[in-house]
Design an enzyme around this catalytic site. Structure first.
Site, PDB file in Angstrom:
ATOM      1  N   ASP A 234       0.729  -1.059   0.324  1.00  0.00           N
ATOM      2  CA  ASP A 234       0.079  -0.170   0.102  1.00  0.00           C
ATOM      3  C   ASP A 234       0.777   0.522   0.135  1.00  0.00           C
ATOM      4  O   ASP A 234       1.918   0.643   0.029  1.00  0.00           O
ATOM      5  CB  ASP A 234      -0.648   0.087   1.571  1.00  0.00           C
TER       6      ASP A 234
HETATM    7  C1  BGC Z   1      -4.831   2.993   0.206  1.00  0.00           C
HETATM    8  C2  BGC Z   1      -4.943   2.501  -1.118  1.00  0.00           C
HETATM    9  C3  BGC Z   1      -5.184   3.141  -2.173  1.00  0.00           C
HETATM   10  C4  BGC Z   1      -3.266   4.076  -2.296  1.00  0.00           C
HETATM   11  C5  BGC Z   1      -2.918   4.731  -3.614  1.00  0.00           C
HETATM   12  C6  BGC Z   1      -3.856   4.897  -0.176  1.00  0.00           C
HETATM   13  O1  BGC Z   1      -3.578   5.657   0.675  1.00  0.00           O
HETATM   14  O2  BGC Z   1      -4.290   2.842   1.386  1.00  0.00           O
HETATM   15  O3  BGC Z   1      -6.147   1.806  -0.888  1.00  0.00           O
HETATM   16  O4  BGC Z   1      -5.355   2.000  -3.315  1.00  0.00           O
HETATM   17  O5  BGC Z   1      -3.111   4.861  -1.209  1.00  0.00           O
HETATM   18  O6  BGC Z   1      -4.045   6.062  -3.406  1.00  0.00           O
END
Ligand code: BGC
Length: 791
Positions: A234
């Site tokens: 993530d």
């Molecule tokens: C989120 C993800 C997301 C990523 C990119 C993160 O903070 O948890 O779900 O895909 O950011 O935006």
């Protein structure tokens, strides 16, 4: 083996260690590193999940900066309520087409975490409280996206079920609960749809960060389930890059400007990270890039057709909660539409999933267009769309409009600032202004319908007041017209709840430890989540899992359960015995009346949706495999089915079981006896037994280390000063003028819960880990000195 994988292996054999290290981190916020000399392109990964959020100018990952317009499909909560994998696959294919047309190689979705507690801020982005349903819906979405040559990404793996301190929280969960509730959905989706990528979550699971968990990322995901794609982090979730590569984390996202490179290099030189492990990660990164490159090509997108699909999906996920017969509404007389959501709809949630829609339908315009001259439509605002507050003058207008109308439709729900990625809800109530508006309307006119726009369950002590309640959830850009379609009966309400609506949040065992402690969350309720709790405890939900009314009636008859080679075949005939067309969801639950281990009262193991014209019937067959009866045996670490009788329950909701049959397993396996929480929240002793170990102590905030959060820093005076500087610095990197209240709040909570290591990772190379470690030492020393001097 895939061709691209074999090619990737060959390329890797020619690369220098430096090149390999460069490749296992992203190039920037959204793209990977290329290998130009071998024709390996840089590819783009973009949010997800219910629309393509391709940021064109400034990038951030929390929805502050706008993205290029794309169809905003219904959010996962609405899609989950359709119980219609075929439709979800269609939506997935549309998402794939839009991704491809935008040169996006991987769409970051679907999200399929379990809704452990209805107050989870990101519940709108997930499908269900049930792992079987979540897994089936996610698999369908992945198949759809990938049918267009675009990779999907299952997220967030694993046990990421709250937003509170999501970047650092330690989820303490017993093995059986982890397997049966929190991993099963991922397992189904991996096995049934072969996603190209999986995203690990920020949190720790039983003391270990998900990004360095070999058990999660390799032993379970790859060796047990057969995942053969790429695992990415993530955004900024990497806690230790070298250990992550050893564990099976292939790609760090976004790149951190080489922050980890020297650490990875040192680990490689020392032999801690083997060349084989590094090569594996690089091979998977190159394989992914080549896979998408092969499929690259322009895709035709018809925005109007996608809007229509979004409208169909939203109606299919709209759940009719109550109806005294007022719906479908007749196109006649005078209709009062009340509530500013009718003009300023809430149709998606805040955070990284925020899509810039191609158009937005409002309910009032859709209703007016649909009724034409046949009925008069009047409007009263009721409450403020942004805050949810009201005042006496607005309520007086509501009463007046309601009194004069033949029928009233109140749109209520949750404003943006109530639910978002990044923070959880503090309670499950509607805003006071919405409650007052509903009360004013229902008191003035008993022919009042309430339609709800919200991303997760709410408490409804007022549910007996309205003549009908329609849960439209967050229906995407066409949600307004879909709601009009359903209310007027042009489309039958197709949704069934994929989650329970409790009478009160305080009923729930998960409430004991949800969003309370910054460091650790204990899943002491074990398997007692959602209907698994309500059924076992005899504490009815206000609206149970699987519930949803229609404008017609369905009869289930002739249930047969036949043994097959690897399970059972369940057949029932569904007849539409009412006056209108509609859809029925046949739900198949399994009950184990006598078990060595504790089990929920029943669990969903199969379902099928059928659409029937009045007077017609259809034979519906649902297959159950052996796993449908199994439990996770903690001793043997495998799924086992005990000898004995099992009930196969078939119904129209978790509490509306229409027929049952018993099947007997004669040659089952022994299961290690395991007790759960006898009163639904495990005592210390029970929790210890469930965990098979001591309950880990809650970590302390001091001394500070790389995983300390900004909130931890507030424990000391120098820490506080530094935290203030960090917050300011973070604030400077975003464009606040465009941010709405929920995005700001999300940003603030992100900063509060972000581990210190993210300072180095996000510093564009300005702060090395060595400098960060020095700073942490100073913070600890000055704090220790202050303690010595001032006690
Ligand atoms: C989120 C993800 C997301 C990523 C990119 C993160 O903070 O948890 O779900 O895909 O950011 O935006």
């Amino acid at each position: 083996m895939r061709d691209t994988y074999a090619r990737a292996e060959k390329i890797v054999s020619t690369l220098s260690t430096d090149d390999k290290i460069r490749l296992v981190s992203g190039r920037d916020a959204w793209t990977t590193e290329p290998v130009d000399e071998h024709g390996v392109p840089s590819i783009m990964l973009t949010d997800g999940p219910h629309g393509v959020r391709k940021q064109v100018v400034a990038t951030d990952h929390i929805g502050i900066n706008n993205a290029a317009p794309a169809t905003c499909f219904p959010t996962a909560v609405t899609l989950g309520s359709t119980w219609d994998p075929e439709l979800i696959e269609e939506v997935g294919a549309a998402l794939g087409r839009e991704s491809r047309a935008n040169d996006v190689a991987v769409l970051l979705g679907p999200g399929l975490n379990i809704k452990r507690h209805p107050a989870g801020g990101r519940n709108f982005e997930y499908f269900s409280e049930d792992p079987f349903l979540s897994g089936k819906m996610a698999a369908a979405m992945v198949r759809g996206i990938q049918s267009q040559g675009v990779g999907a990404c299952l997220k967030h793996y694993a046990a990421n079920n709250q937003e509170f301190f999501r970047m650092s929280i330690d989820t303490v969960v017993d093995d059986r609960t982890l397997r049966e509730l929190y991993l099963t959905g991922f397992e189904i989706a991996v096995k049934e749809s072969q996603p190209w990528t999986v995203m690990c979550s920020y949190n720790k699971v039983n003391g270990e960060h998900a990004d360095i968990s070999r058990t999660l990322l390799t032993d379970i995901l790859r060796d047990e389930w057969g995942f053969d794609g790429l695992v990415m982090s993530d955004w900024h979730a990497v806690s230790d890059r070298a250990l992550g590569i050893c564990a099976g984390l292939d790609l760090e996202m976004p790149g951190s400007d080489g922050s980890w490179d020297s650490q990875v290099d040192a680990a490689h030189n020392s032999g801690l990270l083997t060349t084989a492990e590094l090569d594996l990660a690089v091979t998977r990164v190159i394989d992914l890039a080549l896979r998408t490159q092969n499929d690259k090509g322009s895709s035709q997108v018809d925005p109007a057709a996608h809007h229509e699909l979004a409208r169909r999906a939203a109606a299919a996920g709209t759940v009719l909660l109550t109806n005294d017969g007022i719906l479908p509404l007749e196109r006649t007389g005078s209709i009062a539409v009340i509530g500013s959501f009718a003009k300023k709809p809430r149709y998606q949630g805040a955070g990284s999933s925020l899509v810039t829609p191609t158009q937005v339908d409002t309910f009032i315009e859709a209703l007016r267009a649909s009724v034409g001259d046949a009925a008069e439509v009047h409007y009263a605002q009721g409450y403020d769309a942004a805050t949810g507050e009201t005042e006496e003058a607005l309520l007086a207008e509501v009463r007046d409009a309601a009194r004069k109308a033949d029928v009233v439709i109140v749109l209520a729900g949750l404003p943006d600032s109530y639910e978002s990625e990044g923070f959880d809800r503090e309670h499950l109530r509607l805003p006071d202004g919405h409650i007052a508006t509903i009360a004013a309307a229902t008191e003035a006119n008993h022919r009042t319908v309430v339609a709800l726009l919200n991303g997760a369950p709410i408490e409804m002590p007022w549910s007996d007041g309205p003549a009908a309640i329609v849960e439209a959830y967050l229906g995407g850009q066409a949600g307004g017209s879909a709601l009009a379609d359903v209310i007027l009966g042009d489309v039958a309400p197709g949704g069934r709840l994929a989650e329970s609506f409790p009478v009160s949040a305080s009923d729930l065992p998960a409430a004991r430890d949800f969003a309370r402690h910054a460091k650790q969350v204990q899943y002491r309720e074990g398997l007692y989540v959602g209907y698994r709790f309500h059924d076992a405890a005899g504490v009815p939900a206000r609206f149970p899992f699987g519930h949803g009314l229609t404008y017609t009636a369905f009869d289930h008859s002739g249930l047969t359960v036949r043994k097959t080679k690897d399970g059972y075949s369940v057949t029932v005939t569904v007849t539409n015995v009412g006056p209108r067309a509609g859809s029925e969801v046949v739900q198949v639950y399994v009950r184990d009346p006598e078990s060595t281990v504790y089990r929920p009262e029943k669990e969903l193991k199969g379902f099928a949706k059928v659409h029937l014209e009045p007077g017609t019937s259809q034979k519906v067959t649902v297959r159950l495999d052996r796993r449908a009866l199994a439990v996770w045996d903690v001793r043997s670490q495998e799924w086992r089915v005990e000898t004995g009788g099992y009930e196969i329950l078939v119904g129209a909701s978790s509490t509306d079981i229409r027929a049952r049959r018993t099947v007997t397993v004669t040659e089952g396996q022994a299961v290690f006896p395991a007790h759960g929480p006898s009163a639904f929240v495990a005592t210390d002793d029970e929790f210890r037994t469930m965990l098979g170990s001591e309950i880990p102590p809650v970590p302390t905030a001091v001394p500070f280390h790389r995983d300390s959060t900004t909130a931890d820093l507030h424990e000391t005076a120098t820490g506080r000063m530094f935290a203030g500087m960090m917050t300011q610095q973070a604030g400077r990197s975003y464009d606040w003028d465009n941010a709405d209240a929920s995005t700001r709040r999300m940003f603030e909570t992100n900063v509060r819960s972000a581990p210190l290591r993210q300072v180095a990772m996000g510093s564009e190379g300005k702060m090395s880990f060595a400098s960060l470690d020095r700073l942490i030492r100073i913070l600890n020393l000055t704090s220790a000195k202050a303690w010595r001097e001032h006690g």
